[in-house]
Structures are given as C-alpha cells and as structure tokens.
Scaffold this motif. Structure first.
Motif, PDB file in Angstrom:
ATOM      1  N   THR A  80       0.837  -1.198   0.000  1.00 12.74           N
ATOM      2  CA  THR A  80       0.000   0.000   0.000  1.00 12.74           C
ATOM      3  C   THR A  80       0.872   1.248   0.000  1.00 12.74           C
ATOM      4  O   THR A  80       1.805   1.370   0.800  1.00 12.74           O
ATOM      5  CB  THR A  80      -0.921   0.028   1.236  1.00 12.74           C
ATOM      6  N   GLN A  81       0.579   2.153  -0.904  1.00 11.98           N
ATOM      7  CA  GLN A  81       1.262   3.442  -0.968  1.00 11.98           C
ATOM      8  C   GLN A  81       0.208   4.543  -0.817  1.00 11.98           C
ATOM      9  O   GLN A  81      -0.708   4.645  -1.624  1.00 11.98           O
ATOM     10  CB  GLN A  81       1.985   3.618  -2.318  1.00 11.98           C
ATOM     11  N   VAL A  82       0.332   5.331   0.215  1.00 15.79           N
ATOM     12  CA  VAL A  82      -0.579   6.453   0.433  1.00 15.79           C
ATOM     13  C   VAL A  82       0.269   7.700   0.676  1.00 15.79           C
ATOM     14  O   VAL A  82       1.137   7.714   1.551  1.00 15.79           O
ATOM     15  CB  VAL A  82      -1.507   6.216   1.642  1.00 15.79           C
ATOM     16  N   GLY A  83       0.020   8.714  -0.112  1.00 13.53           N
ATOM     17  CA  GLY A  83       0.823   9.923   0.020  1.00 13.53           C
ATOM     18  C   GLY A  83       2.045   9.881  -0.881  1.00 13.53           C
ATOM     19  O   GLY A  83       2.115   9.071  -1.807  1.00 13.53           O
ATOM     20  N   VAL A  84       2.996  10.714  -0.619  1.00 11.18           N
ATOM     21  CA  VAL A  84       4.189  10.829  -1.467  1.00 11.18           C
ATOM     22  C   VAL A  84       5.012   9.542  -1.378  1.00 11.18           C
ATOM     23  O   VAL A  84       5.475   9.154  -0.303  1.00 11.18           O
ATOM     24  CB  VAL A  84       5.054  12.030  -1.041  1.00 11.18           C
ATOM     25  N   ALA A  85       5.187   8.875  -2.513  1.00 10.25           N
ATOM     26  CA  ALA A  85       5.952   7.627  -2.544  1.00 10.25           C
ATOM     27  C   ALA A  85       7.442   7.922  -2.587  1.00 10.25           C
ATOM     28  O   ALA A  85       7.880   8.891  -3.216  1.00 10.25           O
ATOM     29  CB  ALA A  85       5.553   6.798  -3.764  1.00 10.25           C
ATOM     30  N   ASP A  86       8.205   7.084  -1.912  1.00 11.77           N
ATOM     31  CA  ASP A  86       9.655   7.224  -1.928  1.00 11.77           C
ATOM     32  C   ASP A  86      10.170   7.077  -3.354  1.00 11.77           C
ATOM     33  O   ASP A  86       9.715   6.207  -4.104  1.00 11.77           O
ATOM     34  CB  ASP A  86      10.283   6.163  -1.028  1.00 11.77           C
ATOM     35  N   GLU A  87      11.120   7.911  -3.731  1.00  9.68           N
ATOM     36  CA  GLU A  87      11.636   7.883  -5.098  1.00  9.68           C
ATOM     37  C   GLU A  87      12.255   6.543  -5.443  1.00  9.68           C
ATOM     38  O   GLU A  87      12.275   6.131  -6.617  1.00  9.68           O
ATOM     39  CB  GLU A  87      12.661   9.004  -5.283  1.00  9.68           C
ATOM     40  N   SER A  88      12.745   5.826  -4.440  1.00  5.58           N
ATOM     41  CA  SER A  88      13.362   4.522  -4.699  1.00  5.58           C
ATOM     42  C   SER A  88      12.357   3.529  -5.287  1.00  5.58           C
ATOM     43  O   SER A  88      12.739   2.593  -6.000  1.00  5.58           O
ATOM     44  CB  SER A  88      13.965   3.958  -3.411  1.00  5.58           C
ATOM     45  N   LEU A  89      11.061   3.710  -4.995  1.00  7.86           N
ATOM     46  CA  LEU A  89      10.037   2.834  -5.543  1.00  7.86           C
ATOM     47  C   LEU A  89      10.035   2.900  -7.065  1.00  7.86           C
ATOM     48  O   LEU A  89      10.014   1.864  -7.746  1.00  7.86           O
ATOM     49  CB  LEU A  89       8.662   3.227  -4.999  1.00  7.86           C
ATOM     50  N   TRP A  90      10.069   4.112  -7.587  1.00  7.45           N
ATOM     51  CA  TRP A  90      10.028   4.282  -9.041  1.00  7.45           C
ATOM     52  C   TRP A  90      11.329   3.833  -9.686  1.00  7.45           C
ATOM     53  O   TRP A  90      11.319   3.257 -10.783  1.00  7.45           O
ATOM     54  CB  TRP A  90       9.721   5.743  -9.379  1.00  7.45           C
ATOM     55  N   VAL A  91      12.441   4.069  -9.021  1.00  5.03           N
ATOM     56  CA  VAL A  91      13.735   3.622  -9.544  1.00  5.03           C
ATOM     57  C   VAL A  91      13.754   2.101  -9.633  1.00  5.03           C
ATOM     58  O   VAL A  91      14.174   1.522 -10.648  1.00  5.03           O
ATOM     59  CB  VAL A  91      14.890   4.123  -8.651  1.00  5.03           C
ATOM     60  N   GLU A  92      13.294   1.445  -8.590  1.00  9.50           N
ATOM     61  CA  GLU A  92      13.268  -0.013  -8.550  1.00  9.50           C
ATOM     62  C   GLU A  92      12.367  -0.578  -9.635  1.00  9.50           C
ATOM     63  O   GLU A  92      12.726  -1.545 -10.326  1.00  9.50           O
ATOM     64  CB  GLU A  92      12.783  -0.457  -7.175  1.00  9.50           C
ATOM     65  N   ARG A  93      11.203   0.015  -9.793  1.00  3.62           N
ATOM     66  CA  ARG A  93      10.271  -0.459 -10.814  1.00  3.62           C
ATOM     67  C   ARG A  93      10.860  -0.284 -12.217  1.00  3.62           C
ATOM     68  O   ARG A  93      10.766  -1.186 -13.054  1.00  3.62           O
ATOM     69  CB  ARG A  93       8.952   0.300 -10.693  1.00  3.62           C
ATOM     70  N   ARG A  94      11.471   0.853 -12.445  1.00  2.00           N
ATOM     71  CA  ARG A  94      12.035   1.104 -13.765  1.00  2.00           C
ATOM     72  C   ARG A  94      13.187   0.158 -14.064  1.00  2.00           C
ATOM     73  O   ARG A  94      13.305  -0.378 -15.173  1.00  2.00           O
ATOM     74  CB  ARG A  94      12.498   2.566 -13.865  1.00  2.00           C
ATOM     75  N   GLN A  95      14.052  -0.056 -13.081  1.00  2.62           N
ATOM     76  CA  GLN A  95      15.186  -0.949 -13.279  1.00  2.62           C
ATOM     77  C   GLN A  95      14.727  -2.381 -13.531  1.00  2.62           C
ATOM     78  O   GLN A  95      15.310  -3.082 -14.372  1.00  2.62           O
ATOM     79  CB  GLN A  95      16.113  -0.886 -12.068  1.00  2.62           C
ATOM     80  N   SER A  96      13.692  -2.810 -12.824  1.00  2.00           N
ATOM     81  CA  SER A  96      13.184  -4.173 -13.009  1.00  2.00           C
ATOM     82  C   SER A  96      12.652  -4.373 -14.418  1.00  2.00           C
ATOM     83  O   SER A  96      12.932  -5.387 -15.076  1.00  2.00           O
ATOM     84  CB  SER A  96      12.088  -4.471 -11.986  1.00  2.00           C
ATOM     85  N   GLN A  97      11.874  -3.414 -14.893  1.00  2.00           N
ATOM     86  CA  GLN A  97      11.337  -3.539 -16.239  1.00  2.00           C
ATOM     87  C   GLN A  97      12.440  -3.415 -17.287  1.00  2.00           C
ATOM     88  O   GLN A  97      12.412  -4.107 -18.317  1.00  2.00           O
ATOM     89  CB  GLN A  97      10.242  -2.495 -16.465  1.00  2.00           C
ATOM     90  N   GLN A  98      13.420  -2.565 -17.049  1.00  2.00           N
ATOM     91  CA  GLN A  98      14.514  -2.405 -17.991  1.00  2.00           C
ATOM     92  C   GLN A  98      15.306  -3.706 -18.119  1.00  2.00           C
ATOM     93  O   GLN A  98      15.671  -4.121 -19.222  1.00  2.00           O
ATOM     94  CB  GLN A  98      15.446  -1.277 -17.538  1.00  2.00           C
ATOM     95  N   ARG A  99      15.546  -4.372 -16.990  1.00  2.00           N
ATOM     96  CA  ARG A  99      16.253  -5.659 -17.041  1.00  2.00           C
ATOM     97  C   ARG A  99      15.451  -6.691 -17.819  1.00  2.00           C
ATOM     98  O   ARG A  99      16.010  -7.494 -18.582  1.00  2.00           O
ATOM     99  CB  ARG A  99      16.525  -6.162 -15.620  1.00  2.00           C
ATOM    100  N   ALA A 100      14.127  -6.685 -17.627  1.00  2.00           N
ATOM    101  CA  ALA A 100      13.277  -7.632 -18.347  1.00  2.00           C
ATOM    102  C   ALA A 100      13.296  -7.357 -19.849  1.00  2.00           C
ATOM    103  O   ALA A 100      13.288  -8.288 -20.663  1.00  2.00           O
ATOM    104  CB  ALA A 100      11.848  -7.574 -17.809  1.00  2.00           C
ATOM    105  N   ILE A 101      13.334  -6.086 -20.226  1.00  2.00           N
ATOM    106  CA  ILE A 101      13.411  -5.726 -21.650  1.00  2.00           C
ATOM    107  C   ILE A 101      14.724  -6.215 -22.242  1.00  2.00           C
ATOM    108  O   ILE A 101      14.768  -6.773 -23.346  1.00  2.00           O
ATOM    109  CB  ILE A 101      13.274  -4.199 -21.826  1.00  2.00           C
ATOM    110  N   GLU A 102      15.806  -6.023 -21.515  1.00  2.00           N
ATOM    111  CA  GLU A 102      17.128  -6.418 -22.013  1.00  2.00           C
ATOM    112  C   GLU A 102      17.265  -7.926 -22.170  1.00  2.00           C
ATOM    113  O   GLU A 102      18.013  -8.406 -23.028  1.00  2.00           O
ATOM    114  CB  GLU A 102      18.211  -5.895 -21.064  1.00  2.00           C
TER     115      GLU A 102
END
Length: 278
Positions: free
Chosen positions: A208-230
């Motif tokens: 659950t994310q309520v309010g301002v999400a930690d920037e690390s959340l978006w970094v982690e999500r982006r890196q995970s998808q980028q690895r899957a693309i590669e």
C-alpha cells in the motif's frame, strides 16, 4: 523489492527474501512438527532465508537440507547460513528430479517455487516421493491470477495493464504457461500423489502506498522492467516492454504531482497447503 509489486515481476518470486517473518516461521515449525533429529528438506532454498529462520529455533540434531536450481542461489545460501553459524546441507537440485532416495525426509516444504514450474504434477510427485510415510509436506504458493491492483490515477491502471501484457509475453518466450494460479489448486493435486490434505492456511500479502511515494520505488520499478526488456528475445516482447516502461514513467510523473493524494493498493493471497503422506 516488494514481492507483491505487479510492476516489477509477473509472479511473487521474491516471497522468501521480502515476506518471510517470525509468524510464518512459527507456522512452519508447528505444521511440519519439527522435532530433534528430524530430517527436513527445503526445496527452492534461494538465498537461505528459511535455513537461517529454522536454524534460530535451535532444534537439536535436526538435519536441514536445502536445494535450489540455481548455483548462485546455493552459494548465497551457503554464505548466509555460515555467517549465522547454522548447519545446513545445501546443493543444486531440480524440483522435478530431486536427488534423494524415496522417504528420505521427515518433512518437506516448498515456498513460491511451483508458480515457476511448468511440470507441476511431476514436481508434486517428487516432493511426495522423498517424504516418509506419515511425514508432512507443506507447499506455499500465491494465486498470481487473482492479484488485486488499484491506483487512484488513471495512468496507474494503464501502467498495470501494460506491465501485465509485457510480463505475459516474457513468460510465453520462456516456453509456455507457468502455473500462475497454482495456490488454491495444490490441495486438489495432493490426492493423486498419495498425500492427504490436512489443512489450508491463508496469508495475505499486500503493498500500500498512500501519500508521497519514496523515489526509490520508481527507480526499482524502472530498473526491473529495464532488465526484463534487455533479457527479452523477440522484437514484439521488447516493444511491449518499451510501452510498459513509457506507461510507468507517465504514472511516476503523475504520482509525484499528486503528492499527498497519491493512493495505490496491491494485494494477493498465499495458500499454505499442509499434507501428510499416507
């Protein structure tokens, strides 16, 4: 990496590292009836989380064995148990071809492994084979097909949909359907392999994310998808990955702008099925 996050993986494969807690360790001890001198097998040990948790129970003369298909996981598990001064035998092994004689163990457990296996019947047959008559078998699996996702932002719903299409394509690339919805089906599969279902316990897993999400959340999500693309092998899958990544970036931007009004909920259910060999 949170195990529930549908924007990082198609399955809840990180359950051991990110979800395992003292409550579950106590459940495992009770369910498997761990006693001094028992022979216990952990199938799919990954990085040794279970071995450390069980070792801390200080059950005398218990012989704990863990196997995993990946050699690097076995090395990490070995380092983990040694650093905690815990004794465990660790080896590389395939769930569908366990390197043990029949009735080798008093109890066997398998957490978040069958969701990644294509030959589920073969795997359950092997798990049943190596547990002794009267011994316990515990299988814990999610229902990945019933993962609930909600975002207060339309871009969030679009990001979840794009990620689902992309991750489905990555699964298809690996040779077909995985047992995505295996969690609630384990009990019905036990009987065919001489295992009597004793109990089914449900464990909720949520993010659950309520309010301002930690920037690390978006970094982690982006890196995970980028690895899957590669790691994708087809142009079609890579294109779906790029679409998913673009949808994720849009979602992240709108979430930042939403600030305290940002709301995101994800949850699913783990099915812990307890069986006993006849």
């Amino acid at each position: 990496m949170h195990p529930t996050d549908a924007l990082t993986a198609p399955t809840l494969k990180h359950l051991r590292e990110e979800w395992w807690n003292d409550e579950f360790t106590a459940f495992l001890e009770e369910t498997l009836r761990l006693r001094p001198g028992n022979r216990v097998l952990d199938v799919g040990c990954r990085r040794g989380v279970a071995e450390v948790a069980i070792g801390r129970l200080h059950i005398s003369q218990m012989r704990l064995c863990g196997i995993d298909l990946r050699f690097d996981h076995v090395l990490e598990a070995k380092h983990s148990v040694e650093s905690h001064n815990i004794r465990a035998s660790l080896a590389v092994g395939d769930t569908c071809r366990l390197p043990f004689r029949e009735s080798s163990f008093d109890s066997v457990f398998c957490v978040a492994v069958l969701q990644l296996v294509q030959e589920v019947h073969t795997a359950i047959r092997e798990l049943a084979r190596v547990v002794r008559p009267g011994g316990r078998l515990l299988i814990v699996e999610p229902d990945n097909l019933a993962r609930y996702t909600y975002s207060a932002l339309p871009s969030g719903q679009a990001a979840f949909l794009a990620a689902t299409r992309f991750f489905d394509a990555t699964i298809a690339e690996r040779g077909g359907e995985l047992a995505m919805g295996i969690g609630p089906l384990v009990g019905s599969l036990f009987a065919a392999h001489g295992i009597e279902t004793i109990d089914v316990r449900l464990f909720p897993v949520s993010l659950t994310q309520v309010g301002v999400a930690d920037e690390s959340l978006w970094v982690e999500r982006r890196q995970s998808q980028q690895r899957a693309i590669e790691s994708a092998t087809s142009d079609h899958t890579r294109d779906l990955g790029r679409q998913s990544l673009a949808a994720l970036d849009t979602y992240a931007d709108e979430a930042r702008k939403a600030g305290p009004a940002f709301v995101e909920i994800q949850n699913t259910m783990l099915f812990a099925t307890v069986g006993q060999r006849a």
